[in-house]
Design an enzyme around this catalytic site. Structure first.
Site, PDB file in Angstrom:
ATOM      1  N   ARG A 157       0.814  -1.209   0.059  1.00 58.98           N
ATOM      2  CA  ARG A 157      -0.237   0.174   0.027  1.00 58.98           C
ATOM      3  C   ARG A 157       0.759   1.220   0.073  1.00 58.98           C
ATOM      4  O   ARG A 157       2.177   1.184   0.372  1.00 58.98           O
ATOM      5  CB  ARG A 157      -0.808   0.083   1.163  1.00 58.98           C
ATOM      6  CG  ARG A 157      -0.244  -0.106   2.692  1.00 58.98           C
ATOM      7  CD  ARG A 157       0.032   1.405   3.073  1.00 58.98           C
ATOM      8  NE  ARG A 157       0.432   1.564   4.609  1.00 58.98           N
ATOM      9  CZ  ARG A 157       0.997   2.219   5.020  1.00 58.98           C
ATOM     10  NH1 ARG A 157       1.869   3.381   4.288  1.00 58.98           N
ATOM     11  NH2 ARG A 157       1.331   2.323   6.368  1.00 58.98           N
ATOM     12  N   GLU A 256      -6.805   7.335   7.532  1.00 60.23           N
ATOM     13  CA  GLU A 256      -5.592   8.209   8.072  1.00 60.23           C
ATOM     14  C   GLU A 256      -4.970   9.224   7.133  1.00 60.23           C
ATOM     15  O   GLU A 256      -4.917  10.393   7.404  1.00 60.23           O
ATOM     16  CB  GLU A 256      -4.666   7.234   8.508  1.00 60.23           C
ATOM     17  CG  GLU A 256      -3.220   7.960   9.111  1.00 60.23           C
ATOM     18  CD  GLU A 256      -2.212   6.802   9.517  1.00 60.23           C
ATOM     19  OE1 GLU A 256      -2.837   5.763  10.074  1.00 60.23           O
ATOM     20  OE2 GLU A 256      -1.054   7.075   9.370  1.00 60.23           O
ATOM     21  N   ARG A 260      -5.392   5.964   0.573  1.00 61.16           N
ATOM     22  CA  ARG A 260      -4.473   5.091   0.543  1.00 61.16           C
ATOM     23  C   ARG A 260      -4.754   4.051  -0.634  1.00 61.16           C
ATOM     24  O   ARG A 260      -6.014   3.527  -0.910  1.00 61.16           O
ATOM     25  CB  ARG A 260      -4.847   4.234   1.907  1.00 61.16           C
ATOM     26  CG  ARG A 260      -4.363   4.731   3.063  1.00 61.16           C
ATOM     27  CD  ARG A 260      -2.719   4.502   3.338  1.00 61.16           C
ATOM     28  NE  ARG A 260      -2.154   5.314   4.450  1.00 61.16           N
ATOM     29  CZ  ARG A 260      -2.110   4.529   5.562  1.00 61.16           C
ATOM     30  NH1 ARG A 260      -2.431   3.521   5.912  1.00 61.16           N
ATOM     31  NH2 ARG A 260      -1.517   5.317   6.573  1.00 61.16           N
ATOM     32  N   CYS A 302       0.919  11.079   9.136  1.00 62.16           N
ATOM     33  CA  CYS A 302       1.883  10.235  10.211  1.00 62.16           C
ATOM     34  C   CYS A 302       3.496  10.605   9.516  1.00 62.16           C
ATOM     35  O   CYS A 302       3.475  10.098   8.388  1.00 62.16           O
ATOM     36  CB  CYS A 302       1.649   8.772  10.606  1.00 62.16           C
ATOM     37  SG  CYS A 302       2.732   8.209  11.771  1.00 62.16           S
ATOM     38  N   THR A 304       5.807   8.600   9.976  1.00 63.54           N
ATOM     39  CA  THR A 304       6.525   7.295   9.614  1.00 63.54           C
ATOM     40  C   THR A 304       6.025   6.870   8.075  1.00 63.54           C
ATOM     41  O   THR A 304       6.712   5.888   7.598  1.00 63.54           O
ATOM     42  CB  THR A 304       5.765   6.152  10.474  1.00 63.54           C
ATOM     43  OG1 THR A 304       4.458   5.916  10.229  1.00 63.54           O
ATOM     44  CG2 THR A 304       6.020   6.166  11.956  1.00 63.54           C
ATOM     45  N   ARG A 311       4.200   0.396   2.418  1.00 62.96           N
ATOM     46  CA  ARG A 311       4.264  -0.539   3.296  1.00 62.96           C
ATOM     47  C   ARG A 311       3.819  -1.855   2.474  1.00 62.96           C
ATOM     48  O   ARG A 311       2.967  -1.980   2.280  1.00 62.96           O
ATOM     49  CB  ARG A 311       3.330  -0.429   4.519  1.00 62.96           C
ATOM     50  CG  ARG A 311       3.669  -1.580   5.583  1.00 62.96           C
ATOM     51  CD  ARG A 311       3.344  -1.177   6.908  1.00 62.96           C
ATOM     52  NE  ARG A 311       1.693  -1.724   7.011  1.00 62.96           N
ATOM     53  CZ  ARG A 311       1.508  -3.089   7.489  1.00 62.96           C
ATOM     54  NH1 ARG A 311       2.455  -3.904   7.595  1.00 62.96           N
ATOM     55  NH2 ARG A 311       0.363  -3.435   7.462  1.00 62.96           N
ATOM     56  N   ARG A 340       3.954  -7.026  12.893  1.00 61.04           N
ATOM     57  CA  ARG A 340       2.563  -6.286  13.389  1.00 61.04           C
ATOM     58  C   ARG A 340       1.904  -7.731  13.734  1.00 61.04           C
ATOM     59  O   ARG A 340       1.986  -9.025  13.274  1.00 61.04           O
ATOM     60  CB  ARG A 340       1.734  -5.606  12.496  1.00 61.04           C
ATOM     61  CG  ARG A 340       2.643  -4.231  12.380  1.00 61.04           C
ATOM     62  CD  ARG A 340       1.649  -3.214  11.488  1.00 61.04           C
ATOM     63  NE  ARG A 340       2.597  -2.309  11.194  1.00 61.04           N
ATOM     64  CZ  ARG A 340       1.989  -0.984  10.687  1.00 61.04           C
ATOM     65  NH1 ARG A 340       0.631  -0.925  10.044  1.00 61.04           N
ATOM     66  NH2 ARG A 340       2.696   0.321  10.405  1.00 61.04           N
ATOM     67  N   GLU A 345      -1.841  -2.941  12.912  1.00 66.75           N
ATOM     68  CA  GLU A 345      -1.102  -2.229  13.774  1.00 66.75           C
ATOM     69  C   GLU A 345      -1.714  -2.531  15.198  1.00 66.75           C
ATOM     70  O   GLU A 345      -3.112  -2.243  15.229  1.00 66.75           O
ATOM     71  CB  GLU A 345      -0.630  -0.883  13.528  1.00 66.75           C
ATOM     72  CG  GLU A 345      -0.071   0.001  14.331  1.00 66.75           C
ATOM     73  CD  GLU A 345       0.629   1.027  13.527  1.00 66.75           C
ATOM     74  OE1 GLU A 345      -0.062   1.637  12.820  1.00 66.75           O
ATOM     75  OE2 GLU A 345       1.918   1.265  13.912  1.00 66.75           O
TER      76      GLU A 345
HETATM   77  P1  ADP Z   1      -1.551  -0.039   6.895  1.00 70.64           P
HETATM   78  O1  ADP Z   1      -1.014   0.961   7.829  1.00 70.64           O
HETATM   79  O2  ADP Z   1      -0.755  -0.368   6.162  1.00 70.64           O
HETATM   80  O3  ADP Z   1      -2.930   0.191   6.259  1.00 70.64           O
HETATM   81  P2  ADP Z   1      -2.731  -1.721   9.152  1.00 70.64           P
HETATM   82  O4  ADP Z   1      -1.557  -2.333  10.057  1.00 70.64           O
HETATM   83  O5  ADP Z   1      -3.607  -0.640   9.615  1.00 70.64           O
HETATM   84  O6  ADP Z   1      -1.875  -1.324   7.936  1.00 70.64           O
HETATM   85  O7  ADP Z   1      -3.330  -2.773   8.512  1.00 70.64           O
HETATM   86  C1  ADP Z   1      -4.743  -2.421   7.681  1.00 70.64           C
HETATM   87  C2  ADP Z   1      -5.317  -4.028   7.197  1.00 70.64           C
HETATM   88  O8  ADP Z   1      -4.579  -4.714   6.432  1.00 70.64           O
HETATM   89  C3  ADP Z   1      -5.292  -5.030   8.326  1.00 70.64           C
HETATM   90  O9  ADP Z   1      -6.727  -5.705   8.215  1.00 70.64           O
HETATM   91  C4  ADP Z   1      -4.503  -5.873   8.222  1.00 70.64           C
HETATM   92  O10 ADP Z   1      -4.620  -7.079   8.740  1.00 70.64           O
HETATM   93  C5  ADP Z   1      -4.348  -6.125   6.568  1.00 70.64           C
HETATM   94  N1  ADP Z   1      -3.197  -6.630   6.194  1.00 70.64           N
HETATM   95  C6  ADP Z   1      -2.042  -6.051   6.431  1.00 70.64           C
HETATM   96  N2  ADP Z   1      -0.833  -6.818   5.660  1.00 70.64           N
HETATM   97  C7  ADP Z   1      -1.684  -7.855   5.083  1.00 70.64           C
HETATM   98  C8  ADP Z   1      -1.353  -8.981   4.057  1.00 70.64           C
HETATM   99  N3  ADP Z   1      -0.144  -9.187   3.666  1.00 70.64           N
HETATM  100  N4  ADP Z   1      -2.435  -9.751   3.668  1.00 70.64           N
HETATM  101  C9  ADP Z   1      -3.464  -9.624   4.214  1.00 70.64           C
HETATM  102  N5  ADP Z   1      -3.974  -8.743   4.864  1.00 70.64           N
HETATM  103  C10 ADP Z   1      -3.147  -7.684   5.251  1.00 70.64           C
HETATM  104  C1  CIR Z   2       1.935   4.818  17.352  1.00 65.98           C
HETATM  105  O1  CIR Z   2       2.204   6.045  17.711  1.00 65.98           O
HETATM  106  O2  CIR Z   2       1.956   3.765  17.765  1.00 65.98           O
HETATM  107  C2  CIR Z   2       0.716   5.260  16.299  1.00 65.98           C
HETATM  108  N1  CIR Z   2       0.414   6.472  16.169  1.00 65.98           N
HETATM  109  C3  CIR Z   2       1.392   4.607  14.850  1.00 65.98           C
HETATM  110  C4  CIR Z   2       2.362   4.869  14.330  1.00 65.98           C
HETATM  111  C5  CIR Z   2       2.720   4.444  13.076  1.00 65.98           C
HETATM  112  N2  CIR Z   2       3.151   3.248  12.942  1.00 65.98           N
HETATM  113  C6  CIR Z   2       4.371   2.667  12.469  1.00 65.98           C
HETATM  114  O3  CIR Z   2       5.156   2.270  13.222  1.00 65.98           O
HETATM  115  N3  CIR Z   2       4.389   2.697  11.226  1.00 65.98           N
END
Ligand code: ADP
Ligand code: CIR
Length: 390
Positions: A157, A256, A260, A302, A304, A311, A340, A345
């Site tokens: 993404r 966020e 995305r 963010c 990050t 990511r 994660r 996250e």
């Molecule tokens: P991001 O910040 O990349 O959007 P999140 O940690 O908020 O990531 O995750 C968003 C969603 O994407 C969650 O439901 C997570 O389980 C899903 N996800 C992340 N990586 C994968 C993957 N490799 N396969 C399937 N789902 C994924």
């Molecule tokens: C945190 O500080 O834990 C949240 N605001 C998420 C930060 C972004 N996460 C990351 O590690 N990429």
């Protein structure tokens, strides 16, 4: 700890939300930070300093920097230091705890953002510049797990901000609607393998919403880190998801970041998943104007996610390595990977499935970021095979 007692926290959030809700229409530059906001920052900064928080915010917000920045505001949106640090002040268990309420905050509050960026992205110094966008070709990356022994699914993404709009804490209800209209129209113009439909969160059946979240398509609701950062105002207005017919290309609207762009599928064919995301980004980029900073790269809420904002993750089972947490941690650091839980996250791993992705997103091109993640996952799979046989 006062911050963790519920009534105190609720009061704090009400105060903060009032400040955030009126924010966009506060008068422009020249405004002083109000005494109320200053007092709140002083109290919460003291609590954070005395806490055991391991956040990057706590590490880098020294008293000297706090005093230097506490009365500053951004020129166009009048954002304060409190807007930047409220998430980390409310959530001492943050990993980072810092967000930019508008793009100018990265400059006005650079004394705080720069060291956090350098720490998180490993050596992106304040004199460094994000290289020009270079996607390269996904076909260079072989399938990481052709026999499907380890990888359940792969996802790549990136985030984008639309030129002319600030980030969540400064967006008003009308901005969310305008952004949604633009993003929805852009997604609906997609053709071929990208063709699909947009589903607004407003009016979405709860059963449908829960299923989309459970299947890892849709973002969660009520993330306390984002809520405290001022990212949940006017929810669910303007939020939604676009899904192509094959359900392997998605666009999140106004979670966020403004947008995305996501590609995902079962298995470990990272190159194919990456190419699909790149194709979607390029098609959407013809309809939407993305905000890119000369030094920081793509603008995101963010810090990050700055730089490439990419990511790339796998949902992976590494049962033998996961039995040796210290070794696993060592390998993650060596390969610059982040681990994660299964639902993203701040979630737990279910059924031994972890989400492992590139940690840094800055200082390298898009192609180099994918290569770093590809090399790292290859290294982990080799280490898993070794752990199993020893
Ligand atoms: P991001 O910040 O990349 O959007 P999140 O940690 O908020 O990531 O995750 C968003 C969603 O994407 C969650 O439901 C997570 O389980 C899903 N996800 C992340 N990586 C994968 C993957 N490799 N396969 C399937 N789902 C994924
Ligand atoms: C945190 O500080 O834990 C949240 N605001 C998420 C930060 C972004 N996460 C990351 O590690 N990429």
């Amino acid at each position: 700890m006062l911050l963790n007692s519920k009534p105190r926290l609720e009061l704090r959030l009400i105060g903060l939300c009032t400040h955030l809700a009126t924010h966009r229409y506060a008068s422009k530059s020249g405004d002083k930070v109000s005494n109320e906001v200053l007092q709140q920052m002083e109290d919460d900064f003291k609590n954070l300093s005395e806490s055991k928080s391991k956040s990057l915010l706590k590490r880098h917000l020294t008293k000297e920097i706090f005093d230097k920045l506490k009365t500053k505001t951004t020129p166009s949106f009048n954002s304060t230091l409190l807007h930047c640090i409220s998430s980390g002040l409310c959530n001492h268990d943050s990993g980072v705890g810092l967000y930019a309420p508008d793009p100018e905050a990265y400059k006005v509050f650079a004394d705080l953002f720069d060291p956090v960026i350098e720490d998180y992205h490993k050596c992106f110094r304040k004199t460094d510049k994000q290289p020009a966008t270079s996607f390269g070709k996904g076909k260079d990356f072989e399938n990481l797990d052709p026999d499907c022994n380890f990888i359940v699914s792969t996802r790549v993404r990136c985030g984008r901000a639309i030129v002319g709009y600030p980030f969540n804490p400064c967006l008003m209800e009308k901005d969310y609607k305008d952004l949604e209209n633009q993003i929805c129209a852009a997604t609906m113009s997609l053709t071929g393998e990208y063709k699909g439909s947009y589903m607004p969160l407003t009016g979405m059946d709860k059963v449908v919403q829960d299923k989309l979240i459970e299947d890892h398509y849709l973002f969660k609701e009520g993330d306390r880190f984002l809520a405290a950062a001022g990212a949940s105002r006017f929810w669910p207005t303007g939020r939604g998801i676009f899904l192509n017919d094959a359900k392997n290309f998605l666009v999140w609207c106004n979670e966020e970041d403004h947008i995305r762009i996501i590609s995902m599928e079962k298995g470990g064919d990272l190159g194919k998943v990456y190419d699909r995301m790149v194709g979607g980004v390029e098609a959407l980029g013809k309809k939407l104007k993305f905000n890119r900073d000369e030094r920081l790269g793509f603008q995101t809420f963010c810090p990050t996610n700055l730089g490439t904002s990419i990511r790339a993750s796998v949902h992976i089972k590494l049962p033998n390595l996961m039995c040796q947490p210290d070794h696993m941690e060592e390998l993650a650091q060596k390969y610059r990977l982040q681990i994660r839980g299964t639902s993203g996250e701040h979630s737990e791993a279910k059924g031994g499935v972890h989400d492992i992705s590139n940690q840094r997103r800055m200082g390298l091109t898009e192609y180099e970021i994918i290569k770093e993640m590809h090399d790292g996952i290859k290294g982990l799979i080799a280490a898993e095979c070794q752990a199993k046989s020893s």
